[in-house]
Design a protein around this motif. Structure first.
Motif, PDB file in Angstrom:
ATOM      1  N   ARG A 187       0.825  -1.211   0.000  1.00  0.00           N
ATOM      2  CA  ARG A 187       0.000   0.000   0.000  1.00  0.00           C
ATOM      3  C   ARG A 187       0.858   1.260   0.000  1.00  0.00           C
ATOM      4  N   TYR A 188       1.980   1.226   0.684  1.00  0.00           N
ATOM      5  CA  TYR A 188       2.868   2.391   0.791  1.00  0.00           C
ATOM      6  C   TYR A 188       4.302   1.943   0.527  1.00  0.00           C
ATOM      7  N   PRO A 189       4.645   1.686  -0.748  1.00  0.00           N
ATOM      8  CA  PRO A 189       5.957   1.121  -1.076  1.00  0.00           C
ATOM      9  C   PRO A 189       7.146   2.015  -0.714  1.00  0.00           C
ATOM     10  N   GLU A 190       6.927   3.335  -0.638  1.00  0.00           N
ATOM     11  CA  GLU A 190       8.017   4.246  -0.262  1.00  0.00           C
ATOM     12  C   GLU A 190       8.121   4.409   1.249  1.00  0.00           C
ATOM     13  N   GLY A 191       7.188   3.824   1.991  1.00  0.00           N
ATOM     14  CA  GLY A 191       7.177   3.985   3.447  1.00  0.00           C
ATOM     15  C   GLY A 191       6.696   5.354   3.891  1.00  0.00           C
ATOM     16  N   ILE A 192       5.939   6.026   3.026  1.00  0.00           N
ATOM     17  CA  ILE A 192       5.412   7.357   3.312  1.00  0.00           C
ATOM     18  C   ILE A 192       3.915   7.362   3.005  1.00  0.00           C
ATOM     19  N   LYS A 193       3.136   7.937   3.901  1.00  0.00           N
ATOM     20  CA  LYS A 193       1.708   8.174   3.681  1.00  0.00           C
ATOM     21  C   LYS A 193       1.500   9.672   3.829  1.00  0.00           C
ATOM     22  N   TYR A 194       0.869  10.320   2.827  1.00  0.00           N
ATOM     23  CA  TYR A 194       0.744  11.769   2.890  1.00  0.00           C
ATOM     24  C   TYR A 194      -0.582  12.261   2.321  1.00  0.00           C
ATOM     25  N   SER A 195      -0.934  13.475   2.731  1.00  0.00           N
ATOM     26  CA  SER A 195      -2.056  14.220   2.171  1.00  0.00           C
ATOM     27  C   SER A 195      -1.706  15.695   2.245  1.00  0.00           C
ATOM     28  N   MET A 196      -1.888  16.384   1.132  1.00  0.00           N
ATOM     29  CA  MET A 196      -1.654  17.825   1.060  1.00  0.00           C
ATOM     30  C   MET A 196      -2.919  18.443   0.491  1.00  0.00           C
ATOM     31  N   GLN A 197      -3.714  19.065   1.346  1.00  0.00           N
ATOM     32  CA  GLN A 197      -5.043  19.546   0.987  1.00  0.00           C
ATOM     33  C   GLN A 197      -5.070  21.067   1.007  1.00  0.00           C
ATOM     34  N   TYR A 198      -5.594  21.657  -0.045  1.00  0.00           N
ATOM     35  CA  TYR A 198      -5.879  23.084  -0.110  1.00  0.00           C
ATOM     36  C   TYR A 198      -7.352  23.198  -0.422  1.00  0.00           C
ATOM     37  N   GLY A 199      -8.100  23.836   0.470  1.00  0.00           N
ATOM     38  CA  GLY A 199      -9.544  23.893   0.291  1.00  0.00           C
ATOM     39  C   GLY A 199     -10.124  25.187   0.795  1.00  0.00           C
ATOM     40  N   ASN A 200     -11.444  25.266   0.727  1.00  0.00           N
ATOM     41  CA  ASN A 200     -12.109  26.480   1.196  1.00  0.00           C
ATOM     42  C   ASN A 200     -12.930  26.192   2.444  1.00  0.00           C
ATOM     43  N   ALA A 201     -13.474  27.251   3.025  1.00  0.00           N
ATOM     44  CA  ALA A 201     -14.208  27.148   4.285  1.00  0.00           C
ATOM     45  C   ALA A 201     -15.460  26.282   4.157  1.00  0.00           C
ATOM     46  N   ALA A 202     -15.978  26.118   2.939  1.00  0.00           N
ATOM     47  CA  ALA A 202     -17.159  25.281   2.719  1.00  0.00           C
ATOM     48  C   ALA A 202     -16.797  23.799   2.651  1.00  0.00           C
ATOM     49  N   GLY A 203     -15.505  23.490   2.778  1.00  0.00           N
ATOM     50  CA  GLY A 203     -15.071  22.098   2.749  1.00  0.00           C
ATOM     51  C   GLY A 203     -14.797  21.558   1.356  1.00  0.00           C
ATOM     52  N   GLU A 204     -14.767  22.438   0.365  1.00  0.00           N
ATOM     53  CA  GLU A 204     -14.517  22.006  -1.004  1.00  0.00           C
ATOM     54  C   GLU A 204     -13.016  21.941  -1.285  1.00  0.00           C
ATOM     55  N   THR A 205     -12.608  20.888  -1.978  1.00  0.00           N
ATOM     56  CA  THR A 205     -11.213  20.714  -2.362  1.00  0.00           C
ATOM     57  C   THR A 205     -10.889  21.610  -3.546  1.00  0.00           C
ATOM     58  N   ILE A 206      -9.789  22.330  -3.436  1.00  0.00           N
ATOM     59  CA  ILE A 206      -9.250  23.085  -4.562  1.00  0.00           C
ATOM     60  C   ILE A 206      -8.117  22.276  -5.173  1.00  0.00           C
ATOM     61  N   HIS A 212       0.206   7.682  -6.632  1.00  0.00           N
ATOM     62  CA  HIS A 212       0.405   9.106  -6.322  1.00  0.00           C
ATOM     63  C   HIS A 212      -0.455   9.899  -7.300  1.00  0.00           C
ATOM     64  N   HIS A 213      -1.313  10.776  -6.754  1.00  0.00           N
ATOM     65  CA  HIS A 213      -2.246  11.477  -7.623  1.00  0.00           C
ATOM     66  C   HIS A 213      -2.657  12.816  -7.016  1.00  0.00           C
ATOM     67  N   LYS A 214      -3.305  13.596  -7.867  1.00  0.00           N
ATOM     68  CA  LYS A 214      -3.772  14.936  -7.484  1.00  0.00           C
ATOM     69  C   LYS A 214      -5.272  15.026  -7.756  1.00  0.00           C
ATOM     70  N   HIS A 215      -6.005  15.507  -6.766  1.00  0.00           N
ATOM     71  CA  HIS A 215      -7.427  15.790  -6.913  1.00  0.00           C
ATOM     72  C   HIS A 215      -7.561  17.266  -7.271  1.00  0.00           C
ATOM     73  N   CYS A 216      -8.370  17.554  -8.283  1.00  0.00           N
ATOM     74  CA  CYS A 216      -8.562  18.927  -8.736  1.00  0.00           C
ATOM     75  C   CYS A 216      -9.955  19.425  -8.352  1.00  0.00           C
ATOM     76  N   ALA A 217     -10.127  20.728  -8.378  1.00  0.00           N
ATOM     77  CA  ALA A 217     -11.397  21.349  -7.971  1.00  0.00           C
ATOM     78  C   ALA A 217     -12.576  20.866  -8.805  1.00  0.00           C
ATOM     79  N   ASP A 218     -12.333  20.492 -10.064  1.00  0.00           N
ATOM     80  CA  ASP A 218     -13.432  20.039 -10.925  1.00  0.00           C
ATOM     81  C   ASP A 218     -13.784  18.566 -10.712  1.00  0.00           C
ATOM     82  N   GLY A 219     -13.133  17.931  -9.728  1.00  0.00           N
ATOM     83  CA  GLY A 219     -13.434  16.538  -9.410  1.00  0.00           C
ATOM     84  C   GLY A 219     -12.562  15.523 -10.116  1.00  0.00           C
ATOM     85  N   THR A 220     -11.732  15.979 -11.037  1.00  0.00           N
ATOM     86  CA  THR A 220     -10.860  15.033 -11.727  1.00  0.00           C
ATOM     87  C   THR A 220      -9.709  14.619 -10.813  1.00  0.00           C
ATOM     88  N   VAL A 221      -9.171  13.449 -11.089  1.00  0.00           N
ATOM     89  CA  VAL A 221      -8.006  12.926 -10.386  1.00  0.00           C
ATOM     90  C   VAL A 221      -6.967  12.620 -11.450  1.00  0.00           C
TER      91      VAL A 221
END
Length: 102
Positions: A33-52, A67-76
């Motif tokens: 599940r974590y081949p590099e031995g690292i688990k991370y999350s880097m979230q930038y969002g707004n006060a309404a709880g929406e992911t930017i 390893h992936h990025k979630h975008c404001a339009d819902g794409t990954v």
């Protein structure tokens, strides 16, 4: 997995008023599940709880690379992972691009 075998290595929160950035990273045992031995999350969002922007390596997202990025339009989108520090710098640069100085 943030149990006894996990050691937090990054814990940063920035409050920008109407938006926020929250970064957590743990050193975890190397596994499928974590081949590099690292688990991370880097979230930038707004006060309404929406992911930017969110970078993470949660392994159970369908049709996404480990390893992936979630975008404001819902794409990954898949990303290259060259290490935690380069990704952290990339994330900070994107937050700055949205008008929030770090």
């Amino acid at each position: 997995m943030t149990g006894d075998d996990a050691q937090q290595i990054i814990n940063v929160t920035r409050d920008f008023g109407d938006r926020y950035a929250e970064i957590t990273a743990y050193q975890v045992p190397t596994s499928d599940r974590y081949p590099e031995g690292i688990k991370y999350s880097m979230q930038y969002g707004n006060a309404a709880g929406e992911t930017i922007i969110r970078y993470d390596n949660f392994p159970d997202h369908p049709d996404a690379a480990h390893h992936h990025k979630h975008c404001a339009d819902g794409t990954v989108v898949d990303i290259e992972f060259d290490g935690l520090q380069p990704l952290f710098q990339r994330f900070k640069s994107e937050v700055i691009d949205h008008g929030h100085d770090w």
